[in-house]
Design a protein around this motif. Sequence first.
Motif, PDB file in Angstrom:
ATOM      1  N   PRO A 103     -11.764   8.901   1.129  1.00  0.00           N
ATOM      2  CA  PRO A 103     -10.578   8.934   1.991  1.00  0.00           C
ATOM      3  C   PRO A 103     -10.177   7.564   2.524  1.00  0.00           C
ATOM      4  CG  PRO A 103     -12.164  10.602   2.690  1.00  0.00           C
ATOM      5  CD  PRO A 103     -12.809   9.796   1.624  1.00  0.00           C
ATOM      6  N   PHE A 104     -11.154   6.697   2.807  1.00  0.00           N
ATOM      7  CA  PHE A 104     -10.829   5.349   3.281  1.00  0.00           C
ATOM      8  C   PHE A 104     -10.055   4.579   2.220  1.00  0.00           C
ATOM      9  CE2 PHE A 104     -14.514   5.953   6.177  1.00  0.00           C
ATOM     10  CZ  PHE A 104     -13.824   5.756   7.353  1.00  0.00           C
ATOM     11  N   ASP A 105     -10.539   4.654   1.001  1.00  0.00           N
ATOM     12  CA  ASP A 105      -9.870   3.938  -0.085  1.00  0.00           C
ATOM     13  C   ASP A 105      -8.470   4.483  -0.341  1.00  0.00           C
ATOM     14  OD1 ASP A 105     -12.099   2.363  -0.386  1.00  0.00           O
ATOM     15  OD2 ASP A 105     -12.934   3.565  -2.033  1.00  0.00           O
ATOM     16  N   LYS A 106      -8.312   5.789  -0.203  1.00  0.00           N
ATOM     17  CA  LYS A 106      -6.984   6.382  -0.389  1.00  0.00           C
ATOM     18  C   LYS A 106      -6.002   5.896   0.674  1.00  0.00           C
ATOM     19  CE  LYS A 106      -7.880  10.617  -2.874  1.00  0.00           C
ATOM     20  NZ  LYS A 106      -6.946  10.536  -3.977  1.00  0.00           N
ATOM     21  N   LEU A 107      -6.450   5.823   1.926  1.00  0.00           N
ATOM     22  CA  LEU A 107      -5.562   5.348   2.989  1.00  0.00           C
ATOM     23  C   LEU A 107      -5.182   3.888   2.800  1.00  0.00           C
ATOM     24  CD1 LEU A 107      -7.084   7.068   6.125  1.00  0.00           C
ATOM     25  CD2 LEU A 107      -4.819   7.406   5.177  1.00  0.00           C
ATOM     26  N   ILE A 108      -6.125   3.082   2.399  1.00  0.00           N
ATOM     27  CA  ILE A 108      -5.831   1.673   2.168  1.00  0.00           C
ATOM     28  C   ILE A 108      -4.892   1.522   0.974  1.00  0.00           C
ATOM     29  CG2 ILE A 108      -6.865  -0.533   1.523  1.00  0.00           C
ATOM     30  CD1 ILE A 108      -9.287   0.348   3.250  1.00  0.00           C
ATOM     31  N   SER A 109      -5.078   2.328  -0.047  1.00  0.00           N
ATOM     32  CA  SER A 109      -4.188   2.288  -1.207  1.00  0.00           C
ATOM     33  C   SER A 109      -2.772   2.714  -0.832  1.00  0.00           C
ATOM     34  CB  SER A 109      -4.721   3.197  -2.312  1.00  0.00           C
ATOM     35  OG  SER A 109      -6.011   2.802  -2.691  1.00  0.00           O
ATOM     36  N   LEU A 110      -2.652   3.709   0.018  1.00  0.00           N
ATOM     37  CA  LEU A 110      -1.325   4.122   0.483  1.00  0.00           C
ATOM     38  C   LEU A 110      -0.664   3.006   1.291  1.00  0.00           C
ATOM     39  CD1 LEU A 110      -1.947   7.826   1.517  1.00  0.00           C
ATOM     40  CD2 LEU A 110      -0.489   7.000  -0.337  1.00  0.00           C
ATOM     41  N   SER A 111      -1.448   2.255   2.043  1.00  0.00           N
ATOM     42  CA  SER A 111      -0.897   1.127   2.794  1.00  0.00           C
ATOM     43  C   SER A 111      -0.387   0.036   1.857  1.00  0.00           C
ATOM     44  CB  SER A 111      -1.949   0.548   3.728  1.00  0.00           C
ATOM     45  OG  SER A 111      -2.331   1.498   4.683  1.00  0.00           O
ATOM     46  N   VAL A 112      -1.089  -0.187   0.758  1.00  0.00           N
ATOM     47  CA  VAL A 112      -0.627  -1.155  -0.236  1.00  0.00           C
ATOM     48  C   VAL A 112       0.687  -0.682  -0.848  1.00  0.00           C
ATOM     49  CG1 VAL A 112      -1.161  -2.162  -2.493  1.00  0.00           C
ATOM     50  CG2 VAL A 112      -2.918  -2.055  -0.741  1.00  0.00           C
ATOM     51  N   MET A 113       0.778   0.610  -1.101  1.00  0.00           N
ATOM     52  CA  MET A 113       2.008   1.157  -1.671  1.00  0.00           C
ATOM     53  C   MET A 113       3.171   1.035  -0.685  1.00  0.00           C
ATOM     54  SD  MET A 113       2.476   4.735  -3.723  1.00  0.00           S
ATOM     55  CE  MET A 113       1.974   5.736  -2.367  1.00  0.00           C
ATOM     56  N   ILE A 114       2.926   1.266   0.589  1.00  0.00           N
ATOM     57  CA  ILE A 114       3.970   1.118   1.602  1.00  0.00           C
ATOM     58  C   ILE A 114       4.429  -0.330   1.695  1.00  0.00           C
ATOM     59  CG2 ILE A 114       4.397   1.224   4.093  1.00  0.00           C
ATOM     60  CD1 ILE A 114       2.631   3.740   4.132  1.00  0.00           C
ATOM     61  N   ALA A 115       3.488  -1.275   1.542  1.00  0.00           N
ATOM     62  CA  ALA A 115       3.857  -2.694   1.565  1.00  0.00           C
ATOM     63  C   ALA A 115       4.791  -3.038   0.412  1.00  0.00           C
ATOM     64  CB  ALA A 115       2.607  -3.556   1.503  1.00  0.00           C
ATOM     65  N   GLY A 116       4.660  -2.376  -0.702  1.00  0.00           N
ATOM     66  CA  GLY A 116       5.555  -2.609  -1.824  1.00  0.00           C
ATOM     67  C   GLY A 116       6.926  -2.000  -1.634  1.00  0.00           C
ATOM     68  N   VAL A 117       7.029  -0.995  -0.774  1.00  0.00           N
ATOM     69  CA  VAL A 117       8.311  -0.327  -0.540  1.00  0.00           C
ATOM     70  C   VAL A 117       9.182  -1.106   0.447  1.00  0.00           C
ATOM     71  CG1 VAL A 117       9.316   1.802   0.404  1.00  0.00           C
ATOM     72  CG2 VAL A 117       7.376   1.930  -1.128  1.00  0.00           C
ATOM     73  N   PHE A 118       8.579  -1.891   1.325  1.00  0.00           N
ATOM     74  CA  PHE A 118       9.321  -2.636   2.353  1.00  0.00           C
ATOM     75  C   PHE A 118      10.496  -3.438   1.809  1.00  0.00           C
ATOM     76  CE2 PHE A 118       5.854  -2.215   5.529  1.00  0.00           C
ATOM     77  CZ  PHE A 118       6.643  -1.844   6.592  1.00  0.00           C
TER      78      PHE A 118
END
Length: 77
Positions: free
Chosen positions: A26-41
Amino acid sequence: MDEIIMAASAILILIGMAATIFNRDPFDKLISLSVMIAGVFPFIVDRGLLDVAIALALIAPLSTIFILMACQRRAPS
Protein backbone atom coordinates in the motif's frame (compact mmCIF):
# COMPACT_ATOMS: atom_id res chain seq x y z
CA MET A 1 2.99 23.68 -23.84
CA ASP A 2 6.57 22.85 -24.59
CA GLU A 3 6.94 19.39 -26.13
CA ILE A 4 9.70 18.41 -23.71
CA ILE A 5 7.57 19.23 -20.68
CA MET A 6 4.58 17.43 -22.19
CA ALA A 7 6.70 14.33 -22.91
CA ALA A 8 8.20 14.37 -19.39
CA SER A 9 4.72 14.69 -17.86
CA ALA A 10 3.40 11.82 -19.97
CA ILE A 11 6.36 9.68 -18.89
CA LEU A 12 5.65 10.52 -15.22
CA ILE A 13 2.01 9.51 -15.70
CA LEU A 14 2.98 6.22 -17.35
CA ILE A 15 5.61 5.40 -14.71
CA GLY A 16 3.13 6.16 -11.91
CA MET A 17 0.43 4.10 -13.60
CA ALA A 18 2.70 1.08 -14.14
CA ALA A 19 4.09 1.26 -10.61
CA THR A 20 0.59 1.49 -9.15
CA ILE A 21 -0.56 -1.54 -11.11
CA PHE A 22 2.42 -3.77 -10.31
CA ASN A 23 3.12 -2.86 -6.68
CA ARG A 24 1.32 -4.81 -3.98
CA ASP A 25 2.47 -2.77 -0.97
CA PRO A 26 0.00 0.00 0.00
CA PHE A 27 2.86 2.44 0.68
CA ASP A 28 4.29 1.91 -2.77
CA LYS A 29 0.87 2.31 -4.36
CA LEU A 30 0.30 5.65 -2.64
CA ILE A 31 3.70 6.95 -3.65
CA SER A 32 3.10 5.79 -7.22
CA LEU A 33 -0.23 7.61 -7.29
CA SER A 34 1.57 10.75 -6.11
CA VAL A 35 4.01 10.42 -9.01
CA MET A 36 1.07 10.09 -11.37
CA ILE A 37 -0.58 13.20 -9.91
CA ALA A 38 2.68 15.11 -10.41
CA GLY A 39 2.51 14.25 -14.10
CA VAL A 40 -1.06 15.54 -14.36
CA PHE A 41 -0.25 19.02 -12.97
CA PRO A 42 1.18 20.52 -16.17
CA PHE A 43 -1.84 19.40 -18.17
CA ILE A 44 -4.19 21.04 -15.68
CA VAL A 45 -2.18 24.27 -15.77
CA ASP A 46 -2.05 24.18 -19.57
CA ARG A 47 -5.85 24.14 -19.73
CA GLY A 48 -5.93 27.30 -17.64
CA LEU A 49 -7.49 25.70 -14.58
CA LEU A 50 -5.19 27.43 -12.13
CA ASP A 51 -7.68 27.29 -9.26
CA VAL A 52 -7.94 23.52 -9.63
CA ALA A 53 -4.15 23.24 -9.84
CA ILE A 54 -3.73 25.28 -6.65
CA ALA A 55 -6.30 23.17 -4.80
CA LEU A 56 -4.69 19.96 -6.04
CA ALA A 57 -1.23 21.21 -5.08
CA LEU A 58 -2.44 21.82 -1.53
CA ILE A 59 -4.66 18.77 -1.06
CA ALA A 60 -2.72 15.97 -2.78
CA PRO A 61 0.48 16.02 -0.67
CA LEU A 62 -1.40 16.45 2.59
CA SER A 63 -3.81 13.62 1.87
CA THR A 64 -0.92 11.36 0.84
CA ILE A 65 0.93 12.09 4.08
CA PHE A 66 -2.16 11.46 6.22
CA ILE A 67 -3.00 8.22 4.43
CA LEU A 68 0.60 7.02 4.76
CA MET A 69 0.48 7.79 8.49
CA ALA A 70 -2.80 5.87 8.81
CA CYS A 71 -1.37 2.85 6.95
CA GLN A 72 2.00 2.83 8.68
CA ARG A 73 3.50 -0.49 9.48
CA ARG A 74 3.72 -1.47 13.07
CA ALA A 75 6.58 -3.66 14.24
CA PRO A 76 5.35 -6.96 15.68
CA SER A 77 5.67 -7.11 19.48
